[in-house]
Write a protein that holds these residues in place. Structure first.
Motif, short mmCIF file in Angstrom:
data_model
loop_
_atom_site.label_atom_id
_atom_site.label_comp_id
_atom_site.label_asym_id
_atom_site.label_seq_id
_atom_site.Cartn_x
_atom_site.Cartn_y
_atom_site.Cartn_z
N ARG A 2 0.83 -1.20 0.00
CA ARG A 2 0.00 0.00 0.00
C ARG A 2 0.87 1.25 0.00
N TYR A 3 1.99 1.22 0.72
CA TYR A 3 2.93 2.33 0.72
C TYR A 3 3.42 2.60 -0.71
N ALA A 4 3.88 1.56 -1.39
CA ALA A 4 4.37 1.72 -2.76
C ALA A 4 3.27 2.20 -3.69
N THR A 5 2.09 1.65 -3.52
CA THR A 5 0.94 2.03 -4.36
C THR A 5 0.59 3.50 -4.14
N ALA A 6 0.62 3.96 -2.91
CA ALA A 6 0.30 5.36 -2.61
C ALA A 6 1.22 6.30 -3.38
N ILE A 7 2.51 5.98 -3.40
CA ILE A 7 3.46 6.85 -4.08
C ILE A 7 3.32 6.71 -5.60
N ASP A 8 3.31 5.47 -6.09
CA ASP A 8 3.30 5.26 -7.54
C ASP A 8 2.01 5.70 -8.20
N GLN A 41 0.28 8.28 -6.96
CA GLN A 41 0.14 9.66 -6.49
C GLN A 41 -1.12 9.85 -5.64
N GLN A 42 -1.44 8.82 -4.85
CA GLN A 42 -2.54 8.87 -3.89
C GLN A 42 -1.93 8.96 -2.49
N TYR A 43 -1.26 10.07 -2.22
CA TYR A 43 -0.47 10.21 -1.00
C TYR A 43 -1.31 10.13 0.27
N GLN A 44 -2.60 10.42 0.16
CA GLN A 44 -3.47 10.33 1.33
C GLN A 44 -3.54 8.89 1.86
N LEU A 45 -3.22 7.90 1.02
CA LEU A 45 -3.19 6.50 1.47
C LEU A 45 -2.12 6.27 2.54
N LEU A 46 -1.12 7.15 2.58
CA LEU A 46 -0.05 6.97 3.57
C LEU A 46 -0.59 7.07 5.00
N GLU A 54 19.87 10.35 4.63
CA GLU A 54 20.14 11.62 3.95
C GLU A 54 18.90 12.23 3.32
N VAL A 55 17.91 11.42 3.03
CA VAL A 55 16.69 11.92 2.40
C VAL A 55 15.88 12.76 3.38
N GLY A 56 15.81 12.32 4.64
CA GLY A 56 15.11 13.10 5.64
C GLY A 56 14.54 12.26 6.76
N ARG A 57 14.00 12.97 7.74
CA ARG A 57 13.37 12.34 8.91
C ARG A 57 12.03 13.04 9.14
N TRP A 58 11.02 12.26 9.49
CA TRP A 58 9.69 12.81 9.71
C TRP A 58 9.05 12.15 10.91
N ARG A 59 8.08 12.84 11.47
CA ARG A 59 7.31 12.28 12.58
C ARG A 59 5.84 12.31 12.18
N GLY A 60 5.29 11.13 12.00
CA GLY A 60 3.87 11.00 11.74
C GLY A 60 3.50 10.91 10.27
N ALA A 61 2.33 10.34 10.06
CA ALA A 61 1.82 10.13 8.71
C ALA A 61 1.64 11.44 7.96
N ALA A 62 1.21 12.49 8.65
CA ALA A 62 0.96 13.78 7.97
C ALA A 62 2.26 14.37 7.42
N GLU A 63 3.34 14.33 8.19
CA GLU A 63 4.61 14.89 7.72
C GLU A 63 5.16 14.13 6.54
N VAL A 64 5.15 12.81 6.59
CA VAL A 64 5.71 12.04 5.48
C VAL A 64 4.82 12.16 4.25
N THR A 65 3.51 12.29 4.44
CA THR A 65 2.60 12.48 3.30
C THR A 65 2.93 13.79 2.59
N GLU A 66 3.12 14.86 3.35
CA GLU A 66 3.45 16.16 2.76
C GLU A 66 4.78 16.08 2.00
N PHE A 67 5.79 15.44 2.61
CA PHE A 67 7.08 15.32 1.95
C PHE A 67 6.97 14.53 0.64
N MET A 68 6.32 13.38 0.68
CA MET A 68 6.22 12.53 -0.52
C MET A 68 5.49 13.26 -1.65
#
Length: 132
Positions: A13-19, A21-26, A40-54
């Motif tokens: 589901r993670y891969a599907t969300a990105i591929d 472009q349905q980032y809300q699935l994260l 080196e790519v980054g660090r995030w806390r929580g689904a909302a932060e990583v969703t915004e970054f992706m």
């Protein structure tokens, strides 16, 4: 489905969300307070932060392909660990981009809404720039 099958589904589901472009699935992959360390790519806390970054990180991508393989899962009650190998190809509209290869080490918890990843560490094995 078994717990192991549900955890495999979670990583897909993670891969599907990105591929797709349905980032809300994260938000259905990570807990609200998940700790994510992609080095080196980054660090995030929580689904909302990583969703915004992706969403921002893939905005210029024409195509992405995240292949998730060789999953090793151990379940202990309402907690689980998983290692998933990833081969991610991210291409811009002109056909150039990056190919990131490595693995995710995840800690997951069973929630009222199903399994969610509470901690993820990405280890890069190889990062290659690709051209058109």
């Amino acid at each position: 489905m078994t717990d192991s099958e549900e955890l495999v589904d979670l990583t897909i589901r993670y891969a599907t969300a990105i591929d797709s472009q349905q980032y809300q699935l994260l938000s259905t992959v990570f807990t609200a307070d998940a700790e994510l360390d992609y080095g080196e790519v980054g660090r995030w806390r929580g689904a909302a932060e990583v969703t915004e970054f992706m969403d921002l990180a893939h905005a210029g991508a024409a195509n992405t392909i995240h292949r998730m393989t060789n999953q090793v899962i151990a379940v202990d009650g309402d907690n689980a660990t998983a290692r998933t190998y990833v081969d991610a190809l991210i291409l811009g509209p002109e056909g150039s981009g990056v190919n990131a290869i490595g693995f995710y080490d995840d800690e997951a918890v069973r929630t009222a809404d199903g399994w969610r990843i509470s901690k993820r560490t990405f280890t890069s094995v190889r990062l290659t720039m690709v051209g058109a």
